[in-house]
Design a protein around this motif. Structure first.
Motif, PDB file in Angstrom:
ATOM      1  N   ARG A  30       0.837  -1.212   0.000  1.00 16.93           N
ATOM      2  CA  ARG A  30       0.000   0.000   0.000  1.00 16.93           C
ATOM      3  C   ARG A  30       0.864   1.252   0.000  1.00 16.93           C
ATOM      4  NH1 ARG A  30      -5.135   1.870   1.587  1.00 16.93           N
ATOM      5  NH2 ARG A  30      -5.146   4.090   1.063  1.00 16.93           N
ATOM      6  N   LEU A  73       0.071   2.488   9.122  1.00 20.11           N
ATOM      7  CA  LEU A  73      -0.552   1.406   8.366  1.00 20.11           C
ATOM      8  C   LEU A  73      -0.595   0.138   9.214  1.00 20.11           C
ATOM      9  CD1 LEU A  73       1.076   1.764   4.807  1.00 20.11           C
ATOM     10  CD2 LEU A  73      -1.162   2.562   5.558  1.00 20.11           C
ATOM     11  N   ARG A 100      -2.663   9.874  10.344  1.00 18.13           N
ATOM     12  CA  ARG A 100      -3.682   9.175   9.559  1.00 18.13           C
ATOM     13  C   ARG A 100      -3.547   7.669   9.772  1.00 18.13           C
ATOM     14  NH1 ARG A 100      -3.997   9.517   2.929  1.00 18.13           N
ATOM     15  NH2 ARG A 100      -5.802   8.124   2.626  1.00 18.13           N
ATOM     16  N   ILE A 102      -4.695   3.844   8.719  1.00 16.65           N
ATOM     17  CA  ILE A 102      -5.257   3.093   7.603  1.00 16.65           C
ATOM     18  C   ILE A 102      -5.179   1.601   7.915  1.00 16.65           C
ATOM     19  CG2 ILE A 102      -5.047   2.519   5.156  1.00 16.65           C
ATOM     20  CD1 ILE A 102      -3.847   5.244   4.668  1.00 16.65           C
ATOM     21  N   ASP A 109      -9.993   4.098   6.987  1.00 21.58           N
ATOM     22  CA  ASP A 109      -9.071   5.200   6.703  1.00 21.58           C
ATOM     23  C   ASP A 109      -9.618   6.432   7.408  1.00 21.58           C
ATOM     24  OD1 ASP A 109      -7.459   7.211   5.741  1.00 21.58           O
ATOM     25  OD2 ASP A 109      -7.459   6.479   3.669  1.00 21.58           O
ATOM     26  N   ASP A 112     -11.219   9.374   5.626  1.00 20.81           N
ATOM     27  CA  ASP A 112     -12.568   9.315   5.069  1.00 20.81           C
ATOM     28  C   ASP A 112     -13.571   9.890   6.056  1.00 20.81           C
ATOM     29  OD1 ASP A 112     -11.453   8.089   2.895  1.00 20.81           O
ATOM     30  OD2 ASP A 112     -11.961   6.047   3.568  1.00 20.81           O
ATOM     31  N   HIS A 115     -15.374   7.281   8.590  1.00 20.04           N
ATOM     32  CA  HIS A 115     -14.508   6.278   9.222  1.00 20.04           C
ATOM     33  C   HIS A 115     -14.905   5.991  10.673  1.00 20.04           C
ATOM     34  CE1 HIS A 115     -12.440   9.746  11.088  1.00 20.04           C
ATOM     35  NE2 HIS A 115     -12.041   8.870  11.980  1.00 20.04           N
TER      36      HIS A 115
END
Length: 575
Positions: A30, A73, A100, A102, A109, A112, A115
């Motif tokens: 990703r 992540l 952030r 994810i 995420d 968004d 979320h």
């Protein structure tokens, strides 16, 4: 450049360590698609997601708060936590810190708009997964227990024997393990029989333990893997346990051929995150007769049970008479609890019967482990040991050292919190140049709201630096004017120590620990006619500085004030 951190976790020692690599690989793909740069990796191996105190997880949160990365992540949201409350708190923290989050596989995420709802549903699903898994495990283990398989840990007197499936193979081609059975260990079984016989004949648990340790009989836990390097020895708690819950060697019904499982469950405190055992109702216990494992016949078991019930009733009556149990798991109730150390074995002197202190090693593991069997009145300890602390521990010569130390520490603290004069002067020069540049721009006709704001901010910084430089140049000598007040505070604390209320005991113990350097050593002594204890105290001036000046004083690592008072010895008559 977008800085990315990866976090991975797997929960069981039975899982492969490559699970971490698989999760990282998914996250790396990703990051590569987005053109992000991976700057940090965090992982926790063989740790459940229901546990928050994970080293990698906590370090990741610390670095996120320090803004060491911009994006986190994870393979999926459950890697963060299986606790819905903790996962929601982690999401909120990361969003607040501007990181952030994810979930690569589950599509969460935090960039968004929706979320929050998705993360909430996912957190509940992850927690429910643990609940369902726990129920399935309990159901499977109940079936194993009913079949006569062993579902717990090691039991003294028996050995664990794995049972293999005669037909089915595992993934490595070996016979698949279908359970574990108990078999009698002849050597340990001999000592189980002897312990029951001794107790039925009137021996006390302490006398039995002392004899076992004297004969160097291996204690329970010797053959199992242990984090503590020292070899375990027998203790009285291993024998008597708690009668109504069937704990302790003398209360174990397995020795009569009756296997009991599912007597307790583990629960986590939502505030402290600590786990404790909660006992289930007896109707939920799974009892399976296993007559081939019987070690104790009916007669000694009956005699031991009668005596255990009698002793247990006496203990409960004694606790009721004292209005509270001595061992409740709550905070300390006595002023010197946890501070007294045996000078023979190094073990703790603990409250023996609410009235006396005694060496816990001697009275729980026997004289073969420690010969210091002197008991001393708690009232005598508190009265005699407080006197030298209040009167003699800090001498006039010692106070001079203490005074110098306070001045040094306050000066070091102020120096650490504020820039030096040279640094402040250099910074002041830069700020004055900035003000001059802004004034030139204003004279040239460049006058905007931002220009005005920058000028006001620079002037405030200039005034602050000038005040700092003036304060630094006064020197540390004026700090000594604080000492009379500090000394008065210290004397007040000592004067009130002897009449401290019950709810202030823990705070008073902390004060005593700071004053005496952490512990007071009690040595058994004899003058040829009487045996008594001598208490060895030494003043800790560094502890006094921390106590009187307050928690904001931080001593320089590796430094401190050596105790300058002579060793005090206070005689305590045996009880």
């Amino acid at each position: 450049m977008t800085r990315v951190a990866l976090y991975a976790r797997y929960s069981s020692e039975n899982q492969k360590e490559s699970s971490i690599d698989d999760q990282f690989r998914n996250c790396e793909q990703r990051a590569a698609r987005e053109g992000w740069t991976i700057t940090a990796r965090y992982d926790d191996k063989a740790i459940s997601g229901a546990i928050t105190d994970r080293p990698g997880y906590q370090q990741m949160l610390t670095d996120a708060k320090a803004k060491h990365f911009d994006v986190l992540l994870v393979d999926d949201f459950s890697r963060l936590s299986r606790d819905s409350v903790e996962s929601e708190q982690a999401r909120r923290r990361l969003v607040h810190w501007g990181v952030r989050l994810i979930g690569v596989s589950d599509g969460i995420d935090t960039a968004d708009k929706g979320h929050k709802m998705l993360a909430g549903f996912k957190g509940i699903m992850n927690e429910q997964y643990l609940t369902d898994l726990r129920d399935k495990i309990t159901r499977g283990m109940t079936g194993q227990a009913l079949k006569g398989f062993h579902c717990g840990g090691r039991v003294y007197g028996y050995k664990l024997v794995p049972v293999a499936d005669p037909v089915r193979k595992d993934c490595y081609g070996q016979p698949a393990k279908i359970g574990t059975r108990l078999e009698i260990d002849p050597e340990q079984a001999r000592w189980v029989t002897q312990i029951f016989q001794w107790y039925a004949d009137g021996w006390s648990p302490l006398k039995i333990v002392n004899e076992l340790n004297r004969l160097h009989v291996p204690a329970p836990g010797v053959s199992s893997w242990r984090k503590v390097p020292r070899t375990p020895v027998w203790s009285t708690a291993a024998l008597h346990g708690e009668l109504r819950r069937g704990t302790g060697l003398l209360n174990n019904p397995l020795y009569t051929g009756l296997y009991c499982w599912n007597r307790s469950r583990r629960e986590k405190d939502t505030d402290t995150q600590t786990e404790s055992h909660r006992w289930r109702p007896e109707q939920e216990w799974v009892k399976t007769p296993l007559p081939h494992l019987r070690l104790i016949s009916d007669d000694p078991w009956h005699r031991v049970s009668l005596r255990r019930r009698s002793v247990s009733a006496g203990v409960l009556a004694l606790r009721a008479w004292h209005s509270r149990a001595r061992s409740t798991g709550r905070g300390p109730k006595y002023l010197f609890s946890g501070l007294l150390v045996c000078g023979v074995c190094g073990g703790r002197f603990t409250v023996h019967d609410t009235r006396c202190y005694a060496c816990s090693t001697c009275f729980k593991k026997g004289r073969s482990q420690c010969a210091n069997d002197i008991k001393v009145s708690r009232a005598l300890i508190e009265s005699l040991l407080l006197q030298p602390i209040q009167r003699d521990l800090f001498t006039e010569e010692g106070f001079a050292v203490y005074r110098d130390e306070v001045v040094r520490e306050l000066a070091a603290l102020r120096k650490a919190k504020t820039p030096t004069v040279t640094q402040a002067q250099a910074q002041l020069k830069r700020v004055e140049q900035e003000i001059e540049n802004i004034m030139v721009a204003i004279k040239a006709g460049i006058l905007t709201p931002s220009t005005k704001s920058a000028l006001e901010q620079a002037e405030r910084e200039r005034d602050r630096l000038r005040h700092t430089i003036q304060g630094q140049q006064k020197g540390p000598d004026q700090l000594s004017t604080l000492l009379p007040t500090l000394l008065a505070r210290f004397q007040k604390v000592l004067d009130e120590m002897a009449v401290v209320s019950q709810h202030e005991v823990d705070k008073a113990r902390g004060i005593l620990r700071a004053l005496v350097g952490g512990s007071i050593v009690l040595h058994p002594t004899s003058d040829g006619h009487t045996r008594f204890l001598t208490a060895e105290l030494a003043g800790d001036y560094a502890g006094l500085v921390r106590l009187v000046v307050g928690p904001k004083i931080i001593l320089v690592e590796g430094r401190g004030v050596e105790p300058l008072t002579p060793t005090l010895r206070t005689s305590c008559s045996p009880n």
